[in-house]
Design a protein around this motif. Structure first.
Motif, PDB file in Angstrom:
ATOM      1  N   HIS A  15       1.461   3.866   2.200  1.00 48.05           N
ATOM      2  CA  HIS A  15       2.261   4.356   3.257  1.00 48.05           C
ATOM      3  C   HIS A  15       3.742   4.432   3.350  1.00 48.05           C
ATOM      4  O   HIS A  15       4.366   3.387   2.812  1.00 48.05           O
ATOM      5  CB  HIS A  15       1.620   3.643   4.472  1.00 48.05           C
ATOM      6  CG  HIS A  15       0.333   4.164   5.128  1.00 48.05           C
ATOM      7  ND1 HIS A  15      -0.301   3.406   5.825  1.00 48.05           N
ATOM      8  CD2 HIS A  15      -0.366   5.245   4.543  1.00 48.05           C
ATOM      9  CE1 HIS A  15      -1.582   4.000   6.187  1.00 48.05           C
ATOM     10  NE2 HIS A  15      -1.650   5.236   5.530  1.00 48.05           N
TER      11      HIS A  15
ATOM     12  N   HIS B 284      -7.389  -0.699   5.374  1.00 45.93           N
ATOM     13  CA  HIS B 284      -6.500   0.244   6.220  1.00 45.93           C
ATOM     14  C   HIS B 284      -6.285   1.360   5.480  1.00 45.93           C
ATOM     15  O   HIS B 284      -6.108   2.446   5.946  1.00 45.93           O
ATOM     16  CB  HIS B 284      -5.039  -0.716   6.259  1.00 45.93           C
ATOM     17  CG  HIS B 284      -3.894   0.017   6.835  1.00 45.93           C
ATOM     18  ND1 HIS B 284      -3.935   0.434   8.180  1.00 45.93           N
ATOM     19  CD2 HIS B 284      -2.830   0.390   5.888  1.00 45.93           C
ATOM     20  CE1 HIS B 284      -2.696   1.205   8.054  1.00 45.93           C
ATOM     21  NE2 HIS B 284      -1.951   1.029   6.883  1.00 45.93           N
TER      22      HIS B 284
ATOM     23  N   ASP C 291      -1.087  -4.155   5.643  1.00 48.24           N
ATOM     24  CA  ASP C 291      -1.443  -3.505   6.785  1.00 48.24           C
ATOM     25  C   ASP C 291      -2.801  -3.811   7.395  1.00 48.24           C
ATOM     26  O   ASP C 291      -3.423  -3.236   8.006  1.00 48.24           O
ATOM     27  CB  ASP C 291      -1.063  -2.070   6.953  1.00 48.24           C
ATOM     28  CG  ASP C 291       0.253  -1.786   7.472  1.00 48.24           C
ATOM     29  OD1 ASP C 291       1.105  -2.899   7.479  1.00 48.24           O
ATOM     30  OD2 ASP C 291       0.737  -0.438   7.461  1.00 48.24           O
TER      31      ASP C 291
ATOM     32  N   HIS D  57       0.799  -1.120   0.066  1.00 54.87           N
ATOM     33  CA  HIS D  57       0.035   0.019  -0.052  1.00 54.87           C
ATOM     34  C   HIS D  57       0.801   1.418   0.076  1.00 54.87           C
ATOM     35  O   HIS D  57       2.096   1.163  -0.117  1.00 54.87           O
ATOM     36  CB  HIS D  57      -0.848  -0.089   1.200  1.00 54.87           C
ATOM     37  CG  HIS D  57      -0.298   0.011   2.506  1.00 54.87           C
ATOM     38  ND1 HIS D  57       0.469  -0.977   3.104  1.00 54.87           N
ATOM     39  CD2 HIS D  57      -0.461   0.744   3.645  1.00 54.87           C
ATOM     40  CE1 HIS D  57       0.738  -0.570   4.199  1.00 54.87           C
ATOM     41  NE2 HIS D  57       0.395   0.505   4.631  1.00 54.87           N
TER      42      HIS D  57
ATOM     43  N   ASP E  46       5.877   4.142   5.527  1.00 55.98           N
ATOM     44  CA  ASP E  46       6.897   2.866   6.219  1.00 55.98           C
ATOM     45  C   ASP E  46       7.069   1.861   5.370  1.00 55.98           C
ATOM     46  O   ASP E  46       7.700   0.833   5.590  1.00 55.98           O
ATOM     47  CB  ASP E  46       6.415   2.619   7.675  1.00 55.98           C
ATOM     48  CG  ASP E  46       5.028   2.262   7.802  1.00 55.98           C
ATOM     49  OD1 ASP E  46       4.286   3.038   7.014  1.00 55.98           O
ATOM     50  OD2 ASP E  46       4.550   1.618   8.538  1.00 55.98           O
ATOM     51  N   HIS E  47       6.219   1.649   4.110  1.00 55.56           N
ATOM     52  CA  HIS E  47       6.436   0.689   3.176  1.00 55.56           C
ATOM     53  C   HIS E  47       7.012   1.132   1.746  1.00 55.56           C
ATOM     54  O   HIS E  47       7.276   0.222   1.028  1.00 55.56           O
ATOM     55  CB  HIS E  47       4.986   0.127   3.027  1.00 55.56           C
ATOM     56  CG  HIS E  47       4.391  -0.199   4.205  1.00 55.56           C
ATOM     57  ND1 HIS E  47       4.301  -1.873   4.700  1.00 55.56           N
ATOM     58  CD2 HIS E  47       3.638   0.214   5.277  1.00 55.56           C
ATOM     59  CE1 HIS E  47       3.812  -1.935   5.815  1.00 55.56           C
ATOM     60  NE2 HIS E  47       3.462  -0.732   6.239  1.00 55.56           N
TER      61      HIS E  47
HETATM   62 ZN   LIG Z   1       0.091   1.397   6.547  1.00 54.00          ZN
END
Ligand SMILES: [Zn+2]
Length: 318
Positions: free
Chosen positions: A115, A190, A209, A113, A117-118
């Motif tokens: 975000h 999410h 997530d 996805h 942190d990914h």
């Molecule tokens: Zn996430």
């Protein structure tokens, strides 16, 4: 060392992106300061100091943990395939971890996805040779200025090299290293960009997530997430996850069906309790004070989201 390396890069990127008059007008000096002190900046700044561990799972699939969301890695002579990129600041440790698995070059990156942190490491992985594949909405959010209220942060558009070069809407199947990799988009859960990744031969399932194992989940209402969407995604996961399957959550330890059932019950049970109290007219503060999740708070509330954050996320959606 961490500070010297990481802070100037983040700041330079932010300043460069914020140089457009629109973004500057949108943020204003007060918000610029607030963002500098927030969760996103802190996570990026401390990423290089995090430990990245390697766990071999089954067949030629492993998982790297630390330095952002969990990263699944498929090795083989066609080159490495990664699911998710972690924080940019974790690059040295992720590089070492990847090298410890095999000498295969990095060929393919899938974003579970959008975000940070990914996807924060998208740019360096792309420069190292990875083609990036993701859901259409991941490309959309990375390409434009995107506000996440839950993090009190406005993300500028990602650099060109970080934008997925290929996208899909519903499903996509890849063949790499003698393995079939089946990707499927979730209905908004999410975020609106979540996908699952099934390594069918090793029977290993990455749930993005939609699944946080041992930590209260973040639910990003700003880009399509909701507690009901999270519960629906978890129910959908449970129709596919068998007793033999290895399950990779977006955050937390590698799991199996048992932990996923526990997680479903936690989400659904909390949702029902919060909804009942909200219907009685209770305020968020009153519901937080009721300590509905006391049994799991010590373990599940020690990560990204505190018990109060989690209750607030549920409250918002019922
Ligand atoms: Zn996430």
């Amino acid at each position: 060392m961490t500070t010297k390396l990481d802070v100037p890069i983040s700041r330079r990127r932010f300043v460069a992106s914020a140089s457009s008059a629109t973004v500057l007008a949108l943020l204003g000096p007060r918000k610029l300061f607030a963002q500098k002190e927030g969760l996103v900046q802190t996570a990026r700044r401390t990423a290089a100091a995090e430990t990245v561990t390697v766990q071999k799972l089954r067949g030629n699939v492993s998982v790297l943990m630390g330095g952002g969301g969990n990263i699944a890695v498929l090795t083989g002579r066609d080159g490495k395939l990664l699911v998710d990129a972690g924080f940019a600041g974790a690059r040295p440790k992720i590089t070492d971890a990847l090298a410890s698995l095999s000498p295969d070059p990095i060929k393919q990156l899938i974003n579970s996805h959008w975000h940070f942190d990914h996807t924060d490491g998208n740019e360096w992985l792309h420069s190292a040779g990875a083609a990036i594949l993701a859901h259409t909405n991941t490309r959309k959010h990375l390409s434009t200025t995107t506000r996440v209220e839950g993090w009190n942060f406005t993300f500028p558009p990602a650099p060109a090299g970080a934008i997925p070069g290929a996208v899909f809407d519903d499903e996509r199947t890849l063949q790499l290293n003698g393995t079939r990799i089946a990707l499927e988009h979730y209905a908004p859960a999410h975020t609106d960009s979540d996908i699952s990744v099934h390594f069918t031969d090793a029977d290993i399932f990455h749930l993005a997530d939609t699944f946080w194992n041992g930590y209260y989940p973040f639910i990003d209402y700003s880009t399509g997430g909701s507690i009901d969407g999270m519960i629906r995604a978890t129910e959908a996961n449970l129709t596919k996850v068998t007793g033999e399957m290895i399950v990779i959550p977006g955050h937390g330890e590698v799991a199996d069906r048992t932990q996923l059932v526990f997680y479903r019950d936690l989400l659904a049970g909390t949702r029902e309790k919060v909804a009942a109290l909200k219907k009685q007219g209770k305020s968020l503060d009153e519901i937080v004070a009721a300590k509905l999740t006391a049994a799991t708070d010590a373990k599940w509330g020690s990560g990204f989201r505190s018990p109060k954050d989690f209750i607030a996320d549920v409250f918002q959606g019922v």
